[in-house]
Design an enzyme around this catalytic site. Sequence first.
Site, PDB file in Angstrom:
ATOM      1  N   SER A 147       0.797  -1.220   0.000  1.00  0.00           N
ATOM      2  CA  SER A 147       0.000   0.000   0.000  1.00  0.00           C
ATOM      3  C   SER A 147       0.833   1.276   0.000  1.00  0.00           C
ATOM      4  O   SER A 147       0.298   2.362  -0.214  1.00  0.00           O
ATOM      5  CB  SER A 147      -0.956   0.016   1.200  1.00  0.00           C
ATOM      6  OG  SER A 147      -0.242   0.061   2.418  1.00  0.00           O
ATOM      7  N   LYS A 170       0.565   5.005   6.995  1.00  0.00           N
ATOM      8  CA  LYS A 170      -0.046   5.795   5.923  1.00  0.00           C
ATOM      9  C   LYS A 170       0.423   7.244   6.021  1.00  0.00           C
ATOM     10  O   LYS A 170       0.925   7.702   7.042  1.00  0.00           O
ATOM     11  CB  LYS A 170      -1.578   5.765   6.009  1.00  0.00           C
ATOM     12  CG  LYS A 170      -2.201   4.405   5.724  1.00  0.00           C
ATOM     13  CD  LYS A 170      -2.091   4.016   4.268  1.00  0.00           C
ATOM     14  CE  LYS A 170      -2.745   2.668   3.995  1.00  0.00           C
ATOM     15  NZ  LYS A 170      -2.019   1.554   4.608  1.00  0.00           N
TER      16      LYS A 170
END
Length: 231
Positions: free
Chosen positions: A151, A189
Site C-alpha cells: 500500500s 499511511k
Amino acid sequence: MLTRKQHELLMFIHQRIKETGVSPSFDEMKEALDLASKSGIHRLITALEERGFIRRLAHRARALEIQKLPEQATAAAPIGGRQPFKPGVIQGGGRAADFPAANDVRELPMLGKIAAGTPIAAIQHERDRLPVPESMLGAGEHYVLEIEGDSMIEAGILDGDFVVIRKGDTATNGEIVVALVEGEEATLKRLRRKGGSIALEPANRNYETRIFGPDQVEVQGKLVGLIRRYH
C-alpha cells in the site's frame, strides 16, 4: 497476524468461493460476521486487500479473489520498475540478527509487522532487536516494524522492508505515520488533516484513501528511516 474479524471474513469468503464459485455479497458478509453496517465490511476488505490476502476483480461488482490464506504466507510478487524513493535506506541481507553492528548504532526493538489491518497487539511486544545507525535517529524513542503489503510502494516502501519509527503522538500534514485506527488496528499511511477529518492516504493508486473523524485516529509515531534487505 490478522484480527479475529479479518480472519473470520477471509475464511468466510474462501469457503463461499470454494462452495459456490462466487464471492459472497456485502449483505451476506455483514450477516455472517454479525456487523451492524456494510462500512465495517468495507474496512475489513480494504485491510485484507492491502495485506495481499484478497484482490478485487476489475469491472465486476463486489467480486473478490483469494490471493493467500494466513497459513500459506506466500511472498508478494516482485514489483517491476523504479519506485520514487524518499526514506533513507540501508541495504543488507539475512535475518535481523545478521545485520552487523557498529560503534555508532543503537539497537532498537523490532515490534512486529504493520500494514492496514494489523492488530495493535502485534506492535506492542518486542520480537527481536535491530542495530540502526545513530545518524538516522536523532533524539527520542524509536522502534522498528516490518512492512507487509504494497500500500506504500509509491513512497518507496516495499513489502518486507523495515521502517524505523520515532515514537510520538503528533505529526504534520503529509508525514508518514503509524496510525492507530479506532483503537483496534495499526497502519502505516500518509496523514492529512482536512477540516474536522483525518485522511490516511496510501501511496498506491490501487488503494483508497480512508477518512476518519478526529477521535478515531491516534498517531503512534512517524517514519524516520527505512532498512531494506535482499534475499
